[in-house]
Design a protein around this motif. Sequence first.
Motif, PDB file in Angstrom:
ATOM      1  N   LEU A 171       0.831  -1.215   0.000  1.00  0.00           N
ATOM      2  CA  LEU A 171       0.000   0.000   0.000  1.00  0.00           C
ATOM      3  C   LEU A 171       0.858   1.255   0.000  1.00  0.00           C
ATOM      4  N   ALA A 172       1.992   1.222   0.724  1.00  0.00           N
ATOM      5  CA  ALA A 172       2.895   2.375   0.730  1.00  0.00           C
ATOM      6  C   ALA A 172       3.479   2.609  -0.661  1.00  0.00           C
ATOM      7  N   LEU A 173       3.805   1.534  -1.355  1.00  0.00           N
ATOM      8  CA  LEU A 173       4.325   1.692  -2.720  1.00  0.00           C
ATOM      9  C   LEU A 173       3.260   2.282  -3.650  1.00  0.00           C
ATOM     10  N   PHE A 174       2.013   1.837  -3.494  1.00  0.00           N
ATOM     11  CA  PHE A 174       0.933   2.412  -4.299  1.00  0.00           C
ATOM     12  C   PHE A 174       0.754   3.890  -3.984  1.00  0.00           C
ATOM     13  N   ALA A 175       0.826   4.231  -2.712  1.00  0.00           N
ATOM     14  CA  ALA A 175       0.655   5.628  -2.312  1.00  0.00           C
ATOM     15  C   ALA A 175       1.798   6.482  -2.845  1.00  0.00           C
ATOM     16  N   GLY A 176       2.972   5.885  -3.047  1.00  0.00           N
ATOM     17  CA  GLY A 176       4.119   6.611  -3.572  1.00  0.00           C
ATOM     18  C   GLY A 176       3.896   7.172  -4.953  1.00  0.00           C
ATOM     19  N   TYR A 177       2.985   6.610  -5.710  1.00  0.00           N
ATOM     20  CA  TYR A 177       2.684   7.131  -7.034  1.00  0.00           C
ATOM     21  C   TYR A 177       1.969   8.477  -6.955  1.00  0.00           C
TER      22      TYR A 177
END
Length: 159
Positions: free
Chosen positions: A106-112
């Motif tokens: 989820l953190a990687l998705f939010a990084g976008y």
Amino acid sequence: MPIDQLDVLLDTPSIREALTVIYERSDESTEELEWSDVRDALSSQQWGRLIEEGVLVSGGTGFVLSNPERIENALEQYDELEDEAESRIEPARWSTVDKAAGAFALALFAGYWSSGVQNAIASVENAVLGPVTTPSPSTPLFYCSRPSRVSTRRSYKSD
């Protein structure tokens, strides 16, 4: 029809469903059925197999179940077994590692979308992968070992 033969037939979910439909539509085996009465719920192969196996026998103008009481008992037993199996299924529980992996994803998705999260992930990535990507003493050998492509064509000017 032998008991084992009925059990083998009922082990097939499609045949079990077909027998349930036939039993219900014949008002618990009090009425005769024809193919036209069940063709919307059964395939012709299921209908034919039930006739071949002796589950359906010819009546006066249609077909009836050969032994409705035994078929009813067998269907009830399978329903009870299915209910027990469904009640024994427990939902999957997430371990700590699963939760951490999910949070990281989820953190990687939010990084976008968020530059703050993107910068935080990039700084951790640089700290972890930075030593791997720094040049080592053997790095120039990789660049020097490639043959250079020098053009050997000559260009002539035309007057």
